[in-house]
Design a protein around this motif. Structure first.
Motif, PDB file in Angstrom:
ATOM      1  N   HIS A  37       0.817  -1.212   0.000  1.00  0.00           N
ATOM      2  CA  HIS A  37       0.000   0.000   0.000  1.00  0.00           C
ATOM      3  C   HIS A  37       0.854   1.267   0.000  1.00  0.00           C
ATOM      4  O   HIS A  37       0.316   2.358   0.023  1.00  0.00           O
ATOM      5  CB  HIS A  37      -0.937  -0.002   1.204  1.00  0.00           C
ATOM      6  CG  HIS A  37      -1.775  -1.226   1.273  1.00  0.00           C
ATOM      7  ND1 HIS A  37      -2.747  -1.499   0.338  1.00  0.00           N
ATOM      8  CD2 HIS A  37      -1.759  -2.271   2.110  1.00  0.00           C
ATOM      9  CE1 HIS A  37      -3.308  -2.664   0.643  1.00  0.00           C
ATOM     10  NE2 HIS A  37      -2.716  -3.152   1.700  1.00  0.00           N
ATOM     11  N   ASP A 110      -7.174   5.212  -4.414  1.00  0.00           N
ATOM     12  CA  ASP A 110      -8.148   5.250  -3.319  1.00  0.00           C
ATOM     13  C   ASP A 110      -8.427   3.852  -2.788  1.00  0.00           C
ATOM     14  O   ASP A 110      -9.397   3.637  -2.066  1.00  0.00           O
ATOM     15  CB  ASP A 110      -9.468   5.880  -3.783  1.00  0.00           C
ATOM     16  CG  ASP A 110      -9.306   7.344  -4.094  1.00  0.00           C
ATOM     17  OD1 ASP A 110      -8.401   7.960  -3.508  1.00  0.00           O
ATOM     18  OD2 ASP A 110     -10.072   7.872  -4.926  1.00  0.00           O
ATOM     19  N   CYS A 111      -7.596   2.898  -3.182  1.00  0.00           N
ATOM     20  CA  CYS A 111      -7.770   1.513  -2.749  1.00  0.00           C
ATOM     21  C   CYS A 111      -9.055   0.907  -3.305  1.00  0.00           C
ATOM     22  O   CYS A 111      -9.625  -0.017  -2.741  1.00  0.00           O
ATOM     23  CB  CYS A 111      -7.758   1.369  -1.224  1.00  0.00           C
ATOM     24  SG  CYS A 111      -6.107   1.287  -0.546  1.00  0.00           S
ATOM     25  N   VAL A 112      -9.534   1.458  -4.395  1.00  0.00           N
ATOM     26  CA  VAL A 112     -10.741   0.920  -5.015  1.00  0.00           C
ATOM     27  C   VAL A 112     -10.287   0.095  -6.214  1.00  0.00           C
ATOM     28  O   VAL A 112      -9.317   0.440  -6.886  1.00  0.00           O
ATOM     29  CB  VAL A 112     -11.683   2.072  -5.444  1.00  0.00           C
ATOM     30  CG1 VAL A 112     -12.860   1.539  -6.229  1.00  0.00           C
ATOM     31  CG2 VAL A 112     -12.160   2.824  -4.203  1.00  0.00           C
TER      32      VAL A 112
ATOM     33  N   ALA B  40      -6.802   0.788   9.649  1.00  0.00           N
ATOM     34  CA  ALA B  40      -6.442   1.170   8.272  1.00  0.00           C
ATOM     35  C   ALA B  40      -5.372   2.260   8.297  1.00  0.00           C
ATOM     36  O   ALA B  40      -4.408   2.233   7.523  1.00  0.00           O
ATOM     37  CB  ALA B  40      -7.678   1.653   7.514  1.00  0.00           C
ATOM     38  N   ASP B  45      -4.248  -0.288   4.642  1.00  0.00           N
ATOM     39  CA  ASP B  45      -5.265  -0.848   3.750  1.00  0.00           C
ATOM     40  C   ASP B  45      -6.575  -0.079   3.922  1.00  0.00           C
ATOM     41  O   ASP B  45      -7.324  -0.309   4.868  1.00  0.00           O
ATOM     42  CB  ASP B  45      -5.462  -2.339   4.062  1.00  0.00           C
ATOM     43  CG  ASP B  45      -6.527  -2.980   3.174  1.00  0.00           C
ATOM     44  OD1 ASP B  45      -7.149  -2.264   2.360  1.00  0.00           O
ATOM     45  OD2 ASP B  45      -6.732  -4.197   3.295  1.00  0.00           O
ATOM     46  N   PHE B  46      -6.801   0.829   2.982  1.00  0.00           N
ATOM     47  CA  PHE B  46      -7.976   1.699   3.048  1.00  0.00           C
ATOM     48  C   PHE B  46      -9.097   1.240   2.138  1.00  0.00           C
ATOM     49  O   PHE B  46      -9.900   2.044   1.697  1.00  0.00           O
ATOM     50  CB  PHE B  46      -7.576   3.139   2.669  1.00  0.00           C
ATOM     51  CG  PHE B  46      -6.857   3.858   3.762  1.00  0.00           C
ATOM     52  CD1 PHE B  46      -7.576   4.466   4.775  1.00  0.00           C
ATOM     53  CD2 PHE B  46      -5.470   3.916   3.788  1.00  0.00           C
ATOM     54  CE1 PHE B  46      -6.921   5.131   5.792  1.00  0.00           C
ATOM     55  CE2 PHE B  46      -4.808   4.576   4.803  1.00  0.00           C
ATOM     56  CZ  PHE B  46      -5.544   5.185   5.814  1.00  0.00           C
ATOM     57  N   TYR B  47      -9.162  -0.023   1.826  1.00  0.00           N
ATOM     58  CA  TYR B  47     -10.263  -0.479   0.984  1.00  0.00           C
ATOM     59  C   TYR B  47     -11.575  -0.090   1.685  1.00  0.00           C
ATOM     60  O   TYR B  47     -11.754  -0.391   2.871  1.00  0.00           O
ATOM     61  CB  TYR B  47     -10.174  -1.996   0.751  1.00  0.00           C
ATOM     62  CG  TYR B  47     -11.238  -2.450  -0.207  1.00  0.00           C
ATOM     63  CD1 TYR B  47     -11.182  -2.058  -1.551  1.00  0.00           C
ATOM     64  CD2 TYR B  47     -12.333  -3.189   0.221  1.00  0.00           C
ATOM     65  CE1 TYR B  47     -12.177  -2.414  -2.432  1.00  0.00           C
ATOM     66  CE2 TYR B  47     -13.337  -3.551  -0.659  1.00  0.00           C
ATOM     67  CZ  TYR B  47     -13.259  -3.164  -1.987  1.00  0.00           C
ATOM     68  OH  TYR B  47     -14.260  -3.498  -2.856  1.00  0.00           O
ATOM     69  N   PRO B  48     -12.487   0.617   0.973  1.00  0.00           N
ATOM     70  CA  PRO B  48     -13.640   1.229   1.658  1.00  0.00           C
ATOM     71  C   PRO B  48     -14.509   0.264   2.466  1.00  0.00           C
ATOM     72  O   PRO B  48     -15.081   0.666   3.484  1.00  0.00           O
ATOM     73  CB  PRO B  48     -14.442   1.863   0.516  1.00  0.00           C
ATOM     74  CG  PRO B  48     -13.448   2.098  -0.568  1.00  0.00           C
ATOM     75  CD  PRO B  48     -12.442   0.985  -0.465  1.00  0.00           C
TER      76      PRO B  48
END
Lengths: 191, 160
Positions: A37, A110-112, B40, B45-48
């Motif tokens: 990340h 955005d980790c999407v 997070a 790990d910022f997965y929503p």
């Protein structure tokens, strides 16, 4: 052909197969990871371990063991000083044996999930882990992390096609001592 | 700013543990989106779906925001470090996540000793450990090996 009669191979989208081939090419190749990340959220893995970061990691996990916080107490212990909780390793590096450029292809900043490129990708997670601990991590240590991917395989799950990627990570400190070794499996889900 | 209340763990001795002895349980939760957002922020790990209930439900069709598996892994390792005291060492740890953990869930980590032995004058215990939700669902399963001091250091090679 009805979907239920298709083999896993037949259900796989071309870009899934491509991912699989990419992973396979990396088996056995050692690399120095960025935290997967890091490109989105720098975790300072290449900087010395700061005590404040150890304390923050422990606090976030509700782990108030005095070994991580109280110098006088820690001095009297077998460790002779402050150490980090063993799984502080997860704060430096989540162990997934995937080069960061790879994560960057799958996820946006955005980790999407990058749905345009991987419309069938549904997410990833750590599936299992095994650690051996040799030396503690202490404030000020500089930890050198090396990884390699060791195995890649597909499996049909209940809801998803699952791509398993496992690998080995070794952590060495500035004195050349082996700190820990991790065997971590990650799973990538497709539908 | 208030001082953090740290905990000085009591020392556990090899002599005082038997095969089948239980590890004192450790409870975490109930999980909130704040628990997840804080993790997070530490781990990256910022997965929503890890902190946004709406995203988790609409995009990933989950019942709500889902905990990071790596945090639960970390909780399970704390079961050992809380137990073994300042002179014990966690030597090996392995785990597998078995079920998803959502906002509102409380997890209790448990374990027991499965093997006790002396090797190269170190005293080892092997343990099985797991974490279960309020309704008994197994969310994580694992094992660990710890090294402990003995009240009377045994002669090398002698099995107590």
């Amino acid at each position: 052909m009805a979907e239920k009669d298709m083999t896993l191979e037949e259900k796989m989208a071309p870009e899934e197969r491509e991912l699989y081939e990419e992973f396979k090419k990396r088996i056995g190749l050692e690399f120095v990871p960025q935290h997967p990340h890091d490109m989105f959220f720098p975790n300072g893995t290449d900087e010395p371990v700061h005590w404040s970061r150890i304390k923050r990691w422990a606090t976030v996990n509700g782990d108030f063991n005095a070994l991580w916080f109280d110098e006088e107490y820690a001095k009297q212990s077998r460790w002779g000083g402050i150490i980090a909780p063993p799984l502080y390793l997860l704060a430096m590096d989540d162990g997934v044996s995937v080069p960061a450029d790879f994560t960057g292809a799958i996820y946006s900043p955005d980790c999407v999930v990058n749905r345009e490129k991987y419309p069938t990708f549904r997410g990833s997670m750590q599936a299992n882990c095994e650690w051996e601990f040799f030396e503690p991590i202490r404030p000020g240590d500089k930890i050198d992390t090396r990884k390699q991917c060791s195995d890649v395989f597909w499996k049909q799950g209940k809801r998803f096609r699952l791509l398993f990627v496992s690998g080995e990570t070794t952590y060495t400190n500035q004195n050349g001592q082996l700190v820990a070794r991790g065997h971590i499996g990650a799973v990538y889900m497709f539908k | 700013m208030s001082e953090i209340q740290t905990i000085k763990m009591e020392q556990l001795f090899f002599d005082d543990v038997k095969v089948g002895s239980e590890i004192p349980p450790l409870t975490k939760g109930p999980y909130t989106v704040i628990t997840m957002a804080k993790f997070a922020a530490m781990q990256g790990d910022f997965y929503p779906s890890h902190y946004d209930n709406k995203w988790a439900m609409e995009v990933d069709r989950l019942p709500g925001a889902i905990a990071h598996g790596t945090q639960i892994t970390s909780y399970l390792s704390q079961l050992f470090t809380d137990w073994i005291g300042p002179n014990g060492a966690l030597k090996k740890f392995a785990s597998q996540v078995r079920a998803q953990t959502f906002v509102g869930d409380t997890i209790t980590m448990k374990g027991r000793v499965t093997k006790k032995y002396i090797k190269d004058s170190e005293n080892y215990l092997e343990c099985e450990v797991w974490g279960e939700k309020q309704d008994g669902t197994m969310v994580i399963q694992g094992s660990g090996t710890v090294a402990l001091p003995a009240r009377l250091q045994p002669q090398s090679g002698r099995i107590s």
